[in-house]
Design a protein around this motif. Structure first.
Motif, mmCIF file in Angstrom:
data_model
loop_
_atom_site.group_PDB
_atom_site.id
_atom_site.type_symbol
_atom_site.label_atom_id
_atom_site.label_comp_id
_atom_site.label_asym_id
_atom_site.label_seq_id
_atom_site.Cartn_x
_atom_site.Cartn_y
_atom_site.Cartn_z
ATOM 1 N N LEU A 44 11.299 -55.861 -11.629
ATOM 2 C CA LEU A 44 12.083 -56.420 -12.608
ATOM 3 C C LEU A 44 11.988 -55.056 -13.841
ATOM 4 O O LEU A 44 12.777 -55.265 -14.646
ATOM 5 N N ALA A 45 11.464 -53.868 -13.314
ATOM 6 C CA ALA A 45 11.607 -52.751 -14.430
ATOM 7 C C ALA A 45 12.965 -52.184 -14.249
ATOM 8 O O ALA A 45 13.394 -51.885 -15.302
ATOM 9 N N SER A 46 13.857 -52.443 -13.192
ATOM 10 C CA SER A 46 15.097 -52.032 -13.158
ATOM 11 C C SER A 46 16.036 -52.916 -13.639
ATOM 12 O O SER A 46 17.315 -52.555 -13.745
ATOM 13 N N LYS B 136 19.670 -56.661 -21.828
ATOM 14 C CA LYS B 136 19.766 -57.408 -23.004
ATOM 15 C C LYS B 136 19.243 -58.827 -22.728
ATOM 16 O O LYS B 136 18.946 -59.718 -23.768
ATOM 17 N N HIS B 137 18.825 -59.344 -21.519
ATOM 18 C CA HIS B 137 18.391 -60.602 -21.120
ATOM 19 C C HIS B 137 16.925 -60.195 -20.844
ATOM 20 O O HIS B 137 16.309 -61.193 -20.645
ATOM 21 N N LYS C 10 17.559 -65.472 -24.293
ATOM 22 C CA LYS C 10 18.606 -66.345 -23.718
ATOM 23 C C LYS C 10 18.776 -66.726 -22.357
ATOM 24 O O LYS C 10 19.588 -66.414 -21.582
ATOM 25 N N ALA C 11 17.697 -67.497 -21.724
ATOM 26 C CA ALA C 11 17.284 -67.857 -20.441
ATOM 27 C C ALA C 11 18.531 -68.560 -20.065
ATOM 28 O O ALA C 11 19.019 -69.434 -20.523
ATOM 29 N N LYS C 12 18.606 -68.395 -18.719
ATOM 30 C CA LYS C 12 19.736 -69.247 -18.063
ATOM 31 C C LYS C 12 18.912 -70.010 -16.958
ATOM 32 O O LYS C 12 17.725 -69.916 -16.762
ATOM 33 N N GLU C 13 20.052 -71.025 -16.471
ATOM 34 C CA GLU C 13 19.125 -71.945 -15.495
ATOM 35 C C GLU C 13 18.787 -71.277 -14.145
ATOM 36 O O GLU C 13 17.714 -71.577 -13.434
#
Length: 1183
Positions: free
Chosen positions: A145-147, A151-152, A174-177
């Motif tokens: 997830l470093a790359s 904004k999310h 602003k989590a998405k499903e």
């Protein structure tokens, strides 16, 4: 359309708990699912309604990367169905991670609503860490997830200096499903590793659920309607991709896995988007099982169903009995009708529709009918990832940054990069970095080299792209070349050059690579290259060459180092003194320096020492000069000079050589004083100490007739005097000395003159007055405790009159005996007396009588000294001898009278023998008639002293008077008897009961040492007839005869009613009674005294001690004890005032009893006792 693949199962499992909601995120791959713990029933494939649902297939081509995903299962590379080495390797990794924990606080699973934020936190303690640990965040198994930060997703790290705690945070904004799934945090530090997995669940926000038309739920997905399933771009994209792939030939992944080699599983999984490979392999294993016949279902569910994300799927079963109730379950939880789940009944068919399928619907389903159930698996497929922008061929120069860019059809898709067909795995130490910006994927190569020239390709689940990278060198120009240098020793050497390109290079010295040290540094700044050597040394001289990497353009330079000569004397003392032991070889090596190497010359007293083979010679080397002296002598001591010279200058130094040796032996020692086992010896230091101070001396001795010397001290004696000890008296000895210095031990001195240890005896002991008359005094004493080897020749008795210091010898010749009478003394005079022991060594110290003796005869009142064991009743058995010795005092010789029970003693039966100090009563063979009280009277003129001795002669008792059988019941017999008439003159201690069978009349002991006069005999044999007999027992043993029962006891075979005897409660209460009285006691002042008696009573009586009728309460001089009825009064260090009448009083509810005794305290001072008239020890006269 192809039919779905059927799974065959053999076992019916129990319902499993629902799993956590699977990962819906397209950008990040989640961790694999956990495999369900139970197996699922399956049957024949049901018929399909082509109009209602999209036809499921058995994992068609392009299966989405999460179609078979389970959140907690593991991706196992190369694992065969049913398990393999991949799972074992993963378990080993998990075990190793648990052994080196780094986390202080681990991130915890969380739940968030769509559009909200959530933060996960991990903490690492930095106390044992020298640098910051490396932390990575992953989604699923692969995706770093470093790359993905943007904004999310934001990653943050902080450090608290006070607590030394690293805090790492991952914030999802602003989590998405589709962000739901399994995440992992890994921390590494050197060889330590720790990992933690956690889950994120994303729920739909309240009020945001779209209104779904129930009728539209029945529409077939994939028909092109815009309102079929979720109305989002990804759903339309998937449908378009499905339509594009319909033209491609269908591929059965199940068949591929069945026929593939286990080593190809990973390749097939990536090609067809399989993330849950391990779970799929386990399902494949279960598909091979034999189908089980069902009684409730005519047709069961297919083993597996597949549907596109956003599509619609139909499950159908056919019942054997339409009246059976059907329930549908998902992961063990019952499914209720809703807009998503639609149920239909068509005859015996039971149908369930699932509308708008998402990744959360990818799960296990089963249906129950009565007591049976059948199960299936639903796989929700995501569309394959396509490459929308191809890679382009690129040319670059070495050292430049190269970026290879492509675009794919979806944001943050899983993409693999390859170099010449080999996968590129980015990492902290890798030169390759992968950037992801939405749909863009960029491969970054920092500082490209020629080795990076290759064919690069990118691969997705739906396509690939290839491009070539060519890396060339730029032309190189030498801007500033290296120059030759000449420097002085200790100065800095700096070789510098400049080239047109910023490329690294290599330095060599004399053809060998140059290694960096603390003194030698290689500097590269842009196009400038430097070699800096601090504090130049001679070994730094040589040919240096710099060659740029990838260019064959060497740049040479010569360095020359010069240095004046130096003499290094750091290893010598402050005064440059070298000490050598005589007889040893001296090899003195002096380090020298200088460039060029200097010439060395040694000399002594203006005489040069040449190189050669003499005893004293020199040896010269480039870095040292050596002075050699073979077999050093005392005359070699002196000052030696060394001179160095070269073209750069001269150096001079002086060294003092000192030759040391062992000291000369000391002169013979003198013995100045002799004792019984010791002597005192002195000596003078040796004339020559060997050139080293004397450290001490060793002393040895031997017997004159022996040749073996024995060392007396193991630690050096620092003085010139010594006292040998532990010698044998009367034996001649000799001693000698060794001197010791730092070199060694000298030769021994000459032996001393022989000497013999002798000592006088110790003083005589126990000097006492034997008798005194009007003109004589008789003294007696004991020999000395220590006589020694010189023996004892005799004694000298001396006396002097009170008030005079003139001692008069009482005997002209030595006395052999230990008793002597001094005659011719005046009456009423007082004299002091002393005695000495004499042997060959002389007279001993005198033994004085402590007080003056009055020359006058004194009457000594009689006093009987009853031994302690006779103060109580003296008990003997019949036939034993009685021999009692009772000492007494009194002068003149007392008159003695014995009486028994107030009558004169029959001297024919009892022998009485009297002496001046004691009387003896002797009975050769005691009889019971000798028992009684014996009174002794001692009389000296008008003074009389009496004493009583109680003698008891005991014998074995007679048998009991009568033994009676009281009752017989069952296997038991109750006996009673009466005590014997004759108790043997002592108390009965118990009884022994025996039994005998009437047939054999052999007696066997049943009970021994029995104290009561009644007993119950148990465990008798039924049908036998028994006799019983009882023996009496006292301290002398059993009675000679036993009393037997007159009747016999028959143990009847037929049982009879046993009547429990009625026993009256025994009254154990008893008034206090002294079982052992107090006795009159004599005590010595200063020594603890005790008074003892024993009492019994029930209830336990209260004990009170009194002195002269006054109760003793809280007096620290007295201690009172009571243990098991024995009462003790301890008087601590009594004085004459503690004498008197002592009383012990026992009180309980039933009465009071008292007993008294007298205590007399005597003070002994130099043989005289008090109170009363002075009483001297045995043999002392009166004053």
């Amino acid at each position: 359309m192809p039919e779905p693949t059927k799974k065959e199962e053999t076992e019916a499992p129990a319902p499993t708990p629902p799993p956590t909601e699977p990962d819906k995120e397209k950008q990040v791959e989640s961790a694999p699912d956990k495999e369900p713990n139970t197996e699922k029933d399956s049957g024949s494939a049901p018929a399909k309604d082509e109009e209602d649902v999209s036809p499921p297939s058995a994992l068609p081509p392009g299966l989405g990367s999460r179609a078979l995903e389970r959140k907690d299962s593991e991706w196992s590379l190369g694992e065969a169905p049913g398990g393999g080495t991949g799972g074992e390797e993963q378990n080993k990794q998990n075990d190793s991670s648990q052994q080196s924990l780094l986390f202080v606080e681990k991130p915890q699973s969380g739940t968030v609503k769509v559009g909200e934020n959530i933060t996960f936190m991990a903490k690492v303690k930095a106390e044992d860490l020298l640098r910051k640990p490396t932390v990575k965040w992953f989604k699923g198994k692969w995706m770093d997830l470093a790359s993905k930060a943007g904004k999310h997703l934001q990653l943050k790290e902080t450090f608290e200096r006070q607590t030394r705690m690293y805090t790492f945070e991952m914030q999802i904004i602003k989590a998405k499903e589709n962000y739901a799934g399994n995440y992992r945090c890994e921390v590494t530090y050197k060889d330590k590793f720790d990992s933690c997995s956690f889950d994120l669940e994303v729920h739909e926000s309240t009020g945001t659920t779209p209104n779904i038309d129930i009728r539209s739920a029945f529409k077939r997905s994939g028909e092109g309607q815009e309102d079929a399933g979720e109305l989002d771009f990804s759903g339309l994209l998937k449908r378009r991709e499905v339509k594009q792939q319909e033209e491609e030939p269908e591929v059965d992944v199940w068949e591929l896995l069945k026929n593939a080699n286990p080593s190809e599983y990973e390749k097939i999984a990536f090609q067809y988007g399989i993330t849950d490979l391990r779970g799929m392999l386990k399902r494949l294993k279960r598909m091979r099982r034999v189908e089980k016949k069902s009684a409730a279902f005519a047709k069961i569910l297919d083993p597996a169903y597949q549907v596109d994300k956003g599509g619609r799927v139909r499950f159908v079963v056919e019942l054997a009995d339409p009246k059976l109730e059907v329930k549908w379950f998902k992961n063990g939880q019952e499914i209720r009708p809703s807009t998503k789940y639609i149920f239909e009944h068509k005859g015996c068919e039971r149908i369930m529709f699932i509308n708008n399928c998402s990744l959360t619907d990818d799960s296990e389903y089963y249906v129950t009918a009565g007591d049976e159930k059948c199960s299936t698996e639903l796989f929700v497929r995501e569309p394959p990832i396509m490459v929308t922008k191809q890679l382009e061929d690129t040319n670059a120069y070495c050292g430049e940054r190269v970026e290879l860019e492509c675009e794919v059809s979806e944001d943050d898709a899983n993409v693999k990069w390859f170099k010449n067909g080999e996968e590129i795995i980015p990492g902290p130490k890798s030169r390759y970095k992968i950037k992801v910006e939405g749909k863009k994927h960029i491969l970054v190569i920092e500082g490209a080299t020629k080795a990076d020239s290759a064919e690069y390709s990118v691969m997705t689940t739906g396509g690939q792209s290839t491009a070539k990278l060519s890396v060339d060198l730029k032309p190189l120009k030498i801007m500033t070349p290296l120059t030759d240098q000449t420097v002085k020793l200790g100065k800095e050497i700096c070789l510098k050059c400049e080239i047109s390109e910023n490329v690294p290079g290599k330095w060599t010295k004399n053809g060998l690579p140059v290694q960096e040290t603390d003194r030698l540094k290689v500097v590269h700044k842009g196009r400038i290259h430097k070699l800096v050597i601090a504090n130049a040394l001679p070994e730094d001289e040589g040919d240096y060459v710099f060659t740029p990497d990838a260019y064959n353009i060497p740049m040479p330079a010569k360095v020359r180092v010069i240095d004046p000569p130096k003499i290094i004397l750091d290893g010598l003392d402050a005064d440059n003194t070298v000490t050598v032991v005589a007889g040893n070889k001296l090899r003195l090596e002096i380090p020298i320096s200088g460039e060029p190497p200097p010439k060395a010359l040694w000399s002594r007293a203006d005489k040069a020492i040449m190189e050669g083979s003499g005893r004293i010679r020199s040896e010269n080397y480039p870095d040292s000069s050596t002075l050699v002296i073979d077999v050093a002598e005392r005359d070699d001591s002196g000052v030696y000079h060394i001179n160095l010279k070269n073209e750069a200058g001269e150096a001079h130094a002086s060294i003092k050589i000192k030759v040391v040796d062992i000291p000369d032996p000391p002169v013979a020692p003198n013995v100045t004083e002799v004792g019984d086992d010791w002597c005192v010896m002195t000596w003078e230091p040796p004339v020559y100490d060997g050139g080293s101070p004397i450290l001490g001396y060793f002393i040895e001795r031997k017997k004159k007739q022996s040749s073996r010397w024995m060392r007396l001290n193991f630690e050096l004696c620092k003085e010139t005097t010594f006292e040998p000890k532990k010698m044998i008296e009367g034996v001649a000895y000799e001693v000698r000395i060794f001197a010791v210095n730092a070199v060694g031990i000298s030769k021994p001195s000459m032996p001393s003159k022989p000497f013999v240890p002798l000592a006088v005896t110790s003083p005589p002991t126990l000097l006492a007055v034997d008798s005194v008359t009007d003109t004589t005094v008789t003294m007696k004493w004991r020999p000395p405790d220590q006589i020694g080897a010189a023996g004892l020749d005799g004694y000298v008795l001396e006396y002097c009159f009170e008030g005079s210091d003139n001692w008069i010898t009482a005997n002209t010749d030595l006395i052999d005996k230990t008793k002597f009478t001094i005659t011719g003394l005046p009456t009423d005079a007082k004299i002091f007396v002393r005695v000495k022991a004499v042997n060959a060594a002389g007279a001993s110290e005198p033994k004085y009588y402590s007080q003056p003796i009055l020359v006058k005869e004194i009457i000594e009142p009689p006093k009987i000294r009853i031994p302690r064991h006779l103060k109580q009743t003296y008990i003997r058995r019949v036939g034993e001898a009685v021999n009692l010795v009772i000492p007494f005092q009194g002068k003149p010789r007392p008159e003695l009278t014995w009486k028994k029970d107030g009558q004169e003693i029959d001297k024919n039966q009892i022998n009485i023998r009297n002496s001046e100090t004691d009387t003896i009563i002797f009975i050769r063979k005691a009889e019971r008639s000798h028992s009684g009280k014996y009174d002794l009277q001692v009389k000296v003129e008008k003074y009389v002293e009496t004493a009583t001795i109680d003698i008891r002669i005991v014998d074995r008792p007679g048998p009991p008077q009568m033994v009676k059988i009281e009752d017989v019941w069952g296997e038991n017999v109750a006996l009673t008897w009466t005590p014997p008439k004759d108790d043997g003159n002592t108390a009965i201690t118990g009884y022994t009961i025996q039994k005998a069978d009437r047939k054999s009349m052999e007696w066997f002991t049943v009970i021994e040492h029995y104290h009561r006069t009644n007993a119950t005999i148990t465990e008798l044999v039924i049908g036998n007839e028994y006799y019983f007999r009882v023996f009496s027992e006292n301290m002398c043993g059993l009675s000679e005869d036993a009393t037997m029962t007159k009747e016999s006891a028959v143990i009847a075979k037929d049982g009879k009613i046993y009547k429990n005897p009625v026993y009256e409660d025994f009254d154990f209460t008893e008034a206090p009674m002294f079982t052992q009285p107090l006795v009159n006691t004599y005590a010595v002042a200063g020594y603890n005294a005790t008074l003892n008696c024993s009492v019994r009573g029930n209830p336990k009586p209260k004990i009170t001690w009194m002195k002269n009728k006054v109760a003793i309460v809280d007096d620290p001089r007295y201690r009172m004890f009571s243990n098991q009825g024995v009462c003790t009064l301890e008087i601590r260090k009594p004085s004459p005032y503690d004498g008197g009448t002592y009383c012990c009083k026992a009180v309980n509810e039933l009465g009071t009893v008292e007993i008294e005794c007298k205590l007399e305290v005597k003070v002994i001072y130099q043989g005289v006792n008090t109170p009363g008239q002075p009483v001297l020890l045995e043999g002392q006269p009166q004053l």
